[in-house]
Design a protein around this motif. Sequence first.
Motif, mmCIF file in Angstrom:
data_model
loop_
_atom_site.group_PDB
_atom_site.id
_atom_site.type_symbol
_atom_site.label_atom_id
_atom_site.label_comp_id
_atom_site.label_asym_id
_atom_site.label_seq_id
_atom_site.Cartn_x
_atom_site.Cartn_y
_atom_site.Cartn_z
ATOM 1 N N THR A 1 0.836 -1.203 0.000
ATOM 2 C CA THR A 1 0.000 0.000 0.000
ATOM 3 C C THR A 1 0.871 1.253 0.000
ATOM 4 O O THR A 1 0.612 2.201 -0.746
ATOM 5 N N ILE A 2 1.908 1.235 0.823
ATOM 6 C CA ILE A 2 2.823 2.381 0.893
ATOM 7 C C ILE A 2 3.498 2.611 -0.455
ATOM 8 O O ILE A 2 3.515 3.736 -0.974
ATOM 9 N N LEU A 3 4.055 1.547 -1.041
ATOM 10 C CA LEU A 3 4.770 1.723 -2.308
ATOM 11 C C LEU A 3 3.838 2.130 -3.445
ATOM 12 O O LEU A 3 4.212 2.966 -4.277
ATOM 13 N N ILE A 4 2.643 1.564 -3.489
ATOM 14 C CA ILE A 4 1.707 1.956 -4.549
ATOM 15 C C ILE A 4 1.355 3.436 -4.415
ATOM 16 O O ILE A 4 1.384 4.182 -5.399
ATOM 17 N N PHE B 1 9.353 -2.438 -12.501
ATOM 18 C CA PHE B 1 7.969 -1.949 -12.534
ATOM 19 C C PHE B 1 7.858 -0.462 -12.826
ATOM 20 O O PHE B 1 6.838 0.153 -12.562
ATOM 21 N N GLN B 2 8.863 0.106 -13.474
ATOM 22 C CA GLN B 2 8.809 1.539 -13.755
ATOM 23 C C GLN B 2 7.756 1.909 -14.805
ATOM 24 O O GLN B 2 7.296 3.041 -14.845
ATOM 25 N N ASP C 1 -0.994 1.198 -13.558
ATOM 26 C CA ASP C 1 -2.203 0.743 -12.880
ATOM 27 C C ASP C 1 -1.882 0.214 -11.483
ATOM 28 O O ASP C 1 -1.092 -0.721 -11.344
ATOM 29 N N PRO C 2 -2.487 0.796 -10.444
ATOM 30 C CA PRO C 2 -2.237 0.325 -9.083
ATOM 31 C C PRO C 2 -2.539 -1.164 -8.884
ATOM 32 O O PRO C 2 -1.839 -1.833 -8.115
ATOM 33 N N GLU C 3 -3.549 -1.687 -9.592
ATOM 34 C CA GLU C 3 -3.854 -3.113 -9.459
ATOM 35 C C GLU C 3 -2.742 -3.969 -10.043
ATOM 36 O O GLU C 3 -2.413 -5.021 -9.500
ATOM 37 N N GLU C 4 -2.152 -3.507 -11.139
ATOM 38 C CA GLU C 4 -1.011 -4.218 -11.722
ATOM 39 C C GLU C 4 0.181 -4.169 -10.764
ATOM 40 O O GLU C 4 0.877 -5.165 -10.565
ATOM 41 N N MET C 5 0.408 -2.996 -10.150
ATOM 42 C CA MET C 5 1.489 -2.863 -9.173
ATOM 43 C C MET C 5 1.282 -3.824 -8.007
ATOM 44 O O MET C 5 2.225 -4.471 -7.543
ATOM 45 N N GLU C 6 0.039 -3.905 -7.550
ATOM 46 C CA GLU C 6 -0.270 -4.747 -6.392
ATOM 47 C C GLU C 6 0.053 -6.215 -6.659
ATOM 48 O O GLU C 6 0.441 -6.945 -5.765
#
Length: 176
Positions: free
Chosen positions: A41-44, A60-61, A65-70
Amino acid sequence: MDADRDNEPRERLEPLSDGELAIIQDTWGRVYENCEDVGVTILIRFFVNFPSAKQYFSQFQDMEDPEEMEKSSQLRQHARRVMNAINSVVENLNDPDKVASVLGLVGKAHALKHKVEPVYFKILSGVILEVLADDFGECFTTDVAHAWTKLMGALYWHVTGAYAEVGWVKVSSSAV
């Protein structure tokens, strides 16, 4: 050494009181129960609000999309490393030499190996405080927020001290 590094003078570190140490260790126990999810959560939030920070992470640069990051295993792995470093600090708050050692290693690695602008540690500290307040609001009172703000200041102080120690030279002026 870059004399006007971040244009901030190196101030004296304000020590945490015994009460603040207890507050931090108590609240951290709740946070660390879900360390990976909190770290993600912090990194997103960090990357969504400060996308220029992603330049240091080739894995991941390009993710927007936050969901993709998650779902990114690399992001989750880095989140665990961040949370474990904070855990090492919190577990050793009564041992200033250990805290300085842990944060010195973090600072030197990010300065020398990763070439991360130190201002990102200040930004990340603010994001950590926001997430703790949002996700643990029931226990994140004014006193708790004050103690954590002092701890984040101490983390930044130690990390930037390590940058100064290795002779950090600012890489670019377009960090944020």
